[in-house]
Enzyme design. Structure first.
Site, PDB file in Angstrom:
ATOM      1  N   GLU A  55      20.036  93.106  21.606  1.00 34.40           N
ATOM      2  CA  GLU A  55      20.367  92.121  23.020  1.00 34.40           C
ATOM      3  C   GLU A  55      21.541  91.171  22.433  1.00 34.40           C
ATOM      4  OE1 GLU A  55      20.628  88.799  25.628  1.00 34.40           O
ATOM      5  OE2 GLU A  55      20.551  88.538  23.335  1.00 34.40           O
ATOM      6  N   GLU A  56      21.437  91.090  21.008  1.00 33.63           N
ATOM      7  CA  GLU A  56      22.840  90.304  20.466  1.00 33.63           C
ATOM      8  C   GLU A  56      23.831  90.948  20.117  1.00 33.63           C
ATOM      9  OE1 GLU A  56      22.426  87.034  21.105  1.00 33.63           O
ATOM     10  OE2 GLU A  56      20.324  86.533  20.674  1.00 33.63           O
TER      11      GLU A  56
ATOM     12  N   ASP B  41      16.030  91.128  17.943  1.00 32.58           N
ATOM     13  CA  ASP B  41      17.124  90.987  17.342  1.00 32.58           C
ATOM     14  C   ASP B  41      17.662  89.607  17.117  1.00 32.58           C
ATOM     15  OD1 ASP B  41      18.129  91.689  19.982  1.00 32.58           O
ATOM     16  OD2 ASP B  41      20.067  91.915  19.101  1.00 32.58           O
TER      17      ASP B  41
ATOM     18  N   ASP C 231      15.535  81.899  20.442  1.00 34.57           N
ATOM     19  CA  ASP C 231      16.226  83.076  20.918  1.00 34.57           C
ATOM     20  C   ASP C 231      15.878  84.397  20.159  1.00 34.57           C
ATOM     21  OD1 ASP C 231      17.847  84.638  22.634  1.00 34.57           O
ATOM     22  OD2 ASP C 231      19.684  83.977  21.717  1.00 34.57           O
TER      23      ASP C 231
ATOM     24  N   GLU D  59      13.845  85.176  28.099  1.00 28.51           N
ATOM     25  CA  GLU D  59      14.863  84.480  27.380  1.00 28.51           C
ATOM     26  C   GLU D  59      14.599  82.728  27.570  1.00 28.51           C
ATOM     27  OE1 GLU D  59      17.345  85.184  25.619  1.00 28.51           O
ATOM     28  OE2 GLU D  59      18.025  87.068  26.084  1.00 28.51           O
TER      29      GLU D  59
ATOM     30  N   HIS E 283      13.866  90.689  23.478  1.00 30.79           N
ATOM     31  CA  HIS E 283      14.520  91.224  22.110  1.00 30.79           C
ATOM     32  C   HIS E 283      14.207  90.645  21.140  1.00 30.79           C
ATOM     33  CE1 HIS E 283      17.380  87.835  21.391  1.00 30.79           C
ATOM     34  NE2 HIS E 283      17.210  87.573  22.704  1.00 30.79           N
TER      35      HIS E 283
END
Length: 388
Positions: A143-144, A79, A110, A172, A77
């Site tokens: 994802e967040e 985001d 992340d 991740e 991801h």
């Protein structure tokens, strides 16, 4: 035939990470991150599609033939979570600055570094040694956030068009302290439950004329907190239940309230499903309801079920590649919270491996520059071994 710009030789994952950090892609904003990646991948010969759903940005990219017998997938991801107090940062949170061997910025850990590493590894690999098979990248901007229109939207879109991954690696951050020490072969399930207890309001001097929902509610909570869910399984630690709030909104000291609520969060292993746990919670609530006359209602929100990718050829291949590049044998773990692997596991076998995640979501999020290159090398080795 499409015209593409020349693709740089040996894509630098550090520079790509810095470029991605400079895209302010706080969920649900795309911020230019997927636009950047789509251009890079399209120029490298990947078939790219934006798969946006309900305003959530997503990118699908495939090199090779659809339906190939061997299709290696990466998932990640772009985001990021909000920066918080920007004045508390040492560097501009969207500056992508490199200083003293560290790359600083929101998403450095992340997980823009993970995305940059697998994009760079995939592009270099197909250019230098085109495989007999396909490489598929699914990159989300959600994802967040709620997660309902991110990786799930990509998987739904793929199913409609006959696109499939044979295996998938989620990039991740997985290492607690040093590079290579941990990979994820599963995740605990997560669910949150709201208990609403409905009684009868009354004067606290005449409790016999009321039905106190708090008395009933705390009895249920005590039972839940006192009774272990399990003692763990072969690949998982014991499941946990945490009471996160008990509340009535009652400001009066002489009034028994009519209603009270409590919330619990459960992280559960493969000894349970959300359904079996919900049944267990209802059983406790109904028992206290029968004893007290206070009515209970439960509202259950499931973030994901527990899952495990059993150790086998795929898990061993990733572990061997990690050890070859880091000199560290990774622990096969199922710890931590949830990730989008919880969605991918319904599509194909999935594992997770990425950087050290100590600073993720913090002020001054940063990553060691050397780790990004190391991660690209690990992903490159995995691709070579998979298509060997």
């Amino acid at each position: 035939m499409k015209e593409h710009s020349p693709v740089p030789t040996d894509i630098d994952p550090v520079q790509l990470t810095a470029d991605l950090i400079r895209c302010p892609s706080v969920t649900p904003e795309e911020g230019g991150a997927l636009v950047l990646l789509q251009k890079l991948l399209a120029d490298a010969g990947f078939d790219c599609h934006r798969v946006d759903r309900n305003g959530t940005p997503n990118l699908f990219a495939r090199w090779g033939r659809k339906g190939a017998n061997r299709t290696f997938g990466f998932n990640g991801h772009t985001d990021v979570v909000p920066v918080g107090d920007a004045d508390a940062w040492t560097c501009d949170p969207f500056g992508g600055e490199i200083s003293d061997g560290w790359l600083w910025g929101r998403g450095a850990t992340d997980m823009k570094s993970g995305v940059a590493a697998f994009v760079a590894a995939a592009v270099d690999f197909v250019r230098e040694t085109p495989p007999d098979g396909a490489i598929l990248l699914t990159i989300t901007g959600d994802e967040e956030g709620p997660g309902k229109d991110g990786t799930l939207a990509l998987l739904d879109w793929m199913a409609e068009r006959g696109e499939a991954m044979s295996v998938c690696l989620v990039g991740e951050p997985t290492c607690p302290e040093r590079m290579g020490e941990m990979m994820k072969i599963g995740r605990r399930g997560s669910m949150s439950v709201t208990f609403t207890a409905e009684g009868v309001q009354g004067h606290s001097a005449y409790p016999h004329r009321a039905k106190n929902p708090l008395h009933a509610l705390v009895r249920v909570m005590d039972r839940l907190a006192s009774e272990p869910l399990d003692e763990g399984t072969e690949h998982f630690d014991a499941s946990t239940l945490a009471i996160t709030t008990i509340d009535t909104g009652n400001t009066a000291t002489n009034v028994i309230p009519a209603r009270a609520i409590a919330r619990v969060n459960i992280r559960f292993n493969d000894a349970h499903t959300s359904e079996t746990l919900t049944a267990r919670l209802r059983e406790h609530a109904l028992a206290i309801q029968a004893e007290t006359g206070v009515n209970f209602a439960l509202d259950v929100v499931v973030s994901g079920e527990s899952f495990l990718t059993p150790p086998g050829d795929f898990v061993r291949m990733v572990a061997v590649s990690v050890e070859a590049e880091t000199g560290v044998t990774p622990v096969l773990s199922t710890s931590g919270g949830t990730s989008d692997a919880r969605f991918v596991k319904d599509h194909c076998p999935v594992v997770e491996f990425g950087l050290v995640g100590k600073t993720m979501h913090q002020v001054d999020e940063r990553v060691e520059v050397a780790q990004i290159g190391q991660l690209k090398a690990i992903y490159s080795r995995i691709l070579r071994d998979y298509f060997a």
